[in-house]
Write a protein that holds these residues in place. Structure first.
Motif, PDB file in Angstrom:
ATOM      1  N   GLY A  54      11.075   9.365  57.827  1.00  0.00           N
ATOM      2  CA  GLY A  54      10.757   8.249  59.123  1.00  0.00           C
ATOM      3  C   GLY A  54      11.457   6.997  58.798  1.00  0.00           C
ATOM      4  N   PRO A  55      11.195   6.491  57.346  1.00  0.00           N
ATOM      5  CA  PRO A  55      11.723   5.074  57.182  1.00  0.00           C
ATOM      6  C   PRO A  55      13.421   5.221  56.868  1.00  0.00           C
ATOM      7  N   SER A  56      13.799   4.106  57.415  1.00  0.00           N
ATOM      8  CA  SER A  56      15.193   4.003  57.130  1.00  0.00           C
ATOM      9  C   SER A  56      15.553   3.164  55.831  1.00  0.00           C
ATOM     10  N   THR A  57      16.709   3.525  55.138  1.00  0.00           N
ATOM     11  CA  THR A  57      17.175   2.806  53.770  1.00  0.00           C
ATOM     12  C   THR A  57      18.655   2.185  54.157  1.00  0.00           C
ATOM     13  N   HIS A  58      18.864   0.963  53.602  1.00  0.00           N
ATOM     14  CA  HIS A  58      19.761   0.440  53.824  1.00  0.00           C
ATOM     15  C   HIS A  58      20.959   0.651  53.028  1.00  0.00           C
ATOM     16  N   ALA A  59      22.289   1.309  53.518  1.00  0.00           N
ATOM     17  CA  ALA A  59      23.276   1.483  52.610  1.00  0.00           C
ATOM     18  C   ALA A  59      23.973   0.085  52.393  1.00  0.00           C
ATOM     19  N   ASP A  60      24.355  -0.054  51.051  1.00  0.00           N
ATOM     20  CA  ASP A  60      24.826  -1.225  50.747  1.00  0.00           C
ATOM     21  C   ASP A  60      26.508  -1.373  50.601  1.00  0.00           C
ATOM     22  N   TYR A  61      26.779  -0.122  50.607  1.00  0.00           N
ATOM     23  CA  TYR A  61      28.292  -0.126  51.200  1.00  0.00           C
ATOM     24  C   TYR A  61      28.676   1.207  51.945  1.00  0.00           C
ATOM     25  N   SER A  62      29.914   1.184  52.185  1.00  0.00           N
ATOM     26  CA  SER A  62      30.535   2.394  52.905  1.00  0.00           C
ATOM     27  C   SER A  62      31.224   2.762  51.896  1.00  0.00           C
ATOM     28  N   PHE A  63      31.609   4.348  52.333  1.00  0.00           N
ATOM     29  CA  PHE A  63      32.630   4.936  51.028  1.00  0.00           C
ATOM     30  C   PHE A  63      33.923   4.292  50.989  1.00  0.00           C
ATOM     31  N   GLY A  64      34.456   3.550  52.010  1.00  0.00           N
ATOM     32  CA  GLY A  64      35.628   2.750  52.001  1.00  0.00           C
ATOM     33  C   GLY A  64      35.651   1.637  50.846  1.00  0.00           C
ATOM     34  N   ASP A  65      34.457   0.928  50.804  1.00  0.00           N
ATOM     35  CA  ASP A  65      34.236  -0.497  49.965  1.00  0.00           C
ATOM     36  C   ASP A  65      33.486  -0.051  48.840  1.00  0.00           C
ATOM     37  N   VAL A  66      33.016   0.892  48.257  1.00  0.00           N
ATOM     38  CA  VAL A  66      32.093   1.241  47.275  1.00  0.00           C
ATOM     39  C   VAL A  66      32.631   0.913  46.249  1.00  0.00           C
ATOM     40  N   PRO A  67      31.993   0.040  45.228  1.00  0.00           N
ATOM     41  CA  PRO A  67      32.740  -0.302  43.858  1.00  0.00           C
ATOM     42  C   PRO A  67      32.729   0.810  42.993  1.00  0.00           C
ATOM     43  N   PRO A  68      33.182   0.772  41.810  1.00  0.00           N
ATOM     44  CA  PRO A  68      33.204   1.734  40.914  1.00  0.00           C
ATOM     45  C   PRO A  68      31.695   2.250  40.389  1.00  0.00           C
ATOM     46  N   PHE A  69      31.559   3.367  40.218  1.00  0.00           N
ATOM     47  CA  PHE A  69      30.433   3.827  39.783  1.00  0.00           C
ATOM     48  C   PHE A  69      30.583   5.150  38.764  1.00  0.00           C
ATOM     49  N   ASP A  70      29.409   5.535  38.093  1.00  0.00           N
ATOM     50  CA  ASP A  70      29.443   6.504  36.972  1.00  0.00           C
ATOM     51  C   ASP A  70      28.794   7.615  37.492  1.00  0.00           C
ATOM     52  N   ILE A  71      27.939   7.653  38.137  1.00  0.00           N
ATOM     53  CA  ILE A  71      27.095   8.682  38.759  1.00  0.00           C
ATOM     54  C   ILE A  71      26.992   8.722  39.991  1.00  0.00           C
ATOM     55  N   LEU A  72      27.395   9.627  40.608  1.00  0.00           N
ATOM     56  CA  LEU A  72      26.948  10.036  42.173  1.00  0.00           C
ATOM     57  C   LEU A  72      25.808  10.828  42.468  1.00  0.00           C
ATOM     58  N   LEU A  73      24.849  10.454  43.194  1.00  0.00           N
ATOM     59  CA  LEU A  73      23.540  11.083  43.478  1.00  0.00           C
ATOM     60  C   LEU A  73      23.720  11.415  44.832  1.00  0.00           C
ATOM     61  N   VAL A  74      23.589  12.814  45.027  1.00  0.00           N
ATOM     62  CA  VAL A  74      23.553  13.333  46.482  1.00  0.00           C
ATOM     63  C   VAL A  74      22.232  14.098  46.836  1.00  0.00           C
ATOM     64  N   PRO A  75      21.340  13.534  47.658  1.00  0.00           N
ATOM     65  CA  PRO A  75      20.123  14.173  47.870  1.00  0.00           C
ATOM     66  C   PRO A  75      20.469  15.219  49.122  1.00  0.00           C
ATOM     67  N   GLY A  76      19.168  16.108  49.461  1.00  0.00           N
ATOM     68  CA  GLY A  76      19.329  16.898  50.342  1.00  0.00           C
ATOM     69  C   GLY A  76      18.435  16.308  51.677  1.00  0.00           C
ATOM     70  N   GLY A  77      18.153  17.391  52.491  1.00  0.00           N
ATOM     71  CA  GLY A  77      17.252  16.886  53.714  1.00  0.00           C
ATOM     72  C   GLY A  77      17.887  17.592  54.723  1.00  0.00           C
ATOM     73  N   PRO A  78      16.793  17.678  55.681  1.00  0.00           N
ATOM     74  CA  PRO A  78      17.250  18.457  57.063  1.00  0.00           C
ATOM     75  C   PRO A  78      18.709  17.920  57.492  1.00  0.00           C
ATOM     76  N   GLY A  79      19.140  16.925  57.460  1.00  0.00           N
ATOM     77  CA  GLY A  79      20.207  16.339  57.974  1.00  0.00           C
ATOM     78  C   GLY A  79      21.488  16.967  57.116  1.00  0.00           C
ATOM     79  N   THR A  80      21.419  17.577  56.133  1.00  0.00           N
ATOM     80  CA  THR A  80      22.380  18.282  55.596  1.00  0.00           C
ATOM     81  C   THR A  80      22.946  19.487  56.694  1.00  0.00           C
ATOM     82  N   ARG A  81      22.182  20.163  57.282  1.00  0.00           N
ATOM     83  CA  ARG A  81      22.674  20.975  58.408  1.00  0.00           C
ATOM     84  C   ARG A  81      23.849  20.594  59.160  1.00  0.00           C
ATOM     85  N   ASP A  82      23.530  19.355  59.689  1.00  0.00           N
ATOM     86  CA  ASP A  82      24.690  18.659  60.222  1.00  0.00           C
ATOM     87  C   ASP A  82      25.837  18.168  59.456  1.00  0.00           C
ATOM     88  N   GLU A  83      25.710  17.652  58.510  1.00  0.00           N
ATOM     89  CA  GLU A  83      26.572  17.164  57.721  1.00  0.00           C
ATOM     90  C   GLU A  83      27.479  18.248  57.056  1.00  0.00           C
TER      91      GLU A  83
END
Length: 211
Positions: free
Chosen positions: A63-92
C-alpha cells in the motif's frame, strides 16, 4: 574482526510492487548500526538512500509509497546495493531496460544483497550464474526458473558468497543485513544493533524452518 570502520553507503532499489519489509527490514538494521562516542556524538556506520528508474513515489505492494531519492541515472556512488522482492518482480523480470540498469548498479557495488524474489531479478541479469544463492520458498519454483544456472540452495535463510548475499523471504532479509553488519563491523555490533531494534536475530544462515 570487522572488515572496515568507514561509513558505507547503501542504495536500496525500488520498483512498483516491492514488498515493504523486504526493503525496510534491512534498512532499519543498517540505520540502527551506530556508535555513541564518549563526547555524546553518534557515528552512523551506514548511509541509506533509495534508487529507482524514476525519482519520486514508488508504490509498495502493501500500500504505502516510498520516495525514490535518485534515479539509476543520477545515483551517487554506493557500496551496497539492496534489492528487495515482491509481487512486482513478476513484471520487472520481463523488462530488459530495468534489468540492464539493475545489472549496471550491481556491477558498481562492492556487495549486492537481495531479499526474497529480489534474487530472481538479479538472476535474470546473469550476474548470479554459477553462484550459490537462495530465495523465497513459497515462490521457489518460479524464482529459480529465472536463473537456471544459479546454484540455488533451498534450505538457507541467507547465503553469503562474498560480494553476493541473498536471503529468503521478508524477515530473513533483516537477518541477512545483521549478518552483513557482523561481517563488516563485528558480531558485537550486530548483536547491539539487533538489541536496539528489539529483534531476535536468527544468527545461523542455515536456520531455515520454512525450507
Amino acid at each position: 574482526m570487522a572488515e572496515t570502520s568507514a561509513i558505507q553507503r547503501v542504495a536500496a532499489v525500488l520498483f512498483d510492487g516491492f514488498t515493504v519489509l523486504d526493503m525496510y527490514g534491512p534498512v532499519q538494521a543498517f540505520g540502527s548500526c551506530r556508535l555513541t562516542r564518549p563526547d555524546g556524538t553518534v557515528w552512523q556506520f551506514f548511509e541509506v538512500f533509495t534508487v529507482a528508474e524514476r525519482k519520486g513515489p514508488i508504490k509498495g505492494a502493501q500500500g504505502p509509497s516510498t520516495h525514490a531519492d535518485y534515479s539509476f541515472g543520477d545515483v551517487p556512488p554506493f557500496d551496497i546495493l539492496l534489492v528487495p522482492g515482491g509481487p512486482g518482480t513478476r513484471d520487472e523480470v520481463t523488462r530488459e531496460a530495468f534489468l540492464g540498469r539493475l545489472r549496471t548498479a550491481s556491477e558498481r557495488a562492492a556487495i549486492t544483497a537481495t531479499v526474497c524474489t529480489g534474487s530472481a531479478l538479479l538472476a535474470r541479469t546473469g550476474l548470479m550464474d554459477g553462484r550459490p544463492a537462495t530465495t523465497n520458498k513459497i515462490a521457489w519454483d518460479w524464482a529459480v526458473q529465472q536463473g537456471p544456472r544459479v546454484l540455488w540452495k533451498r534450505k538457507a535463510r541467507w547465503v553469503d558468497d562474498g560480494n553476493l548475499v541473498t536471503s529468503s523471504v521478508v524477515s530473513a532479509g533483516t537477518d541477512m543485513a545483521l549478518a552483513l553488519i557482523a561481517r563488516l563491523h563485528g558480531r558485537d555490533m550486530a548483536v547491539t544493533t539487533a538489541r536496539n531494534m528489539e529483534y531476535l536475530w536468527h544468527e545461523k544462515a542455515d536456520d531455515d524452518p520454512f525450507a
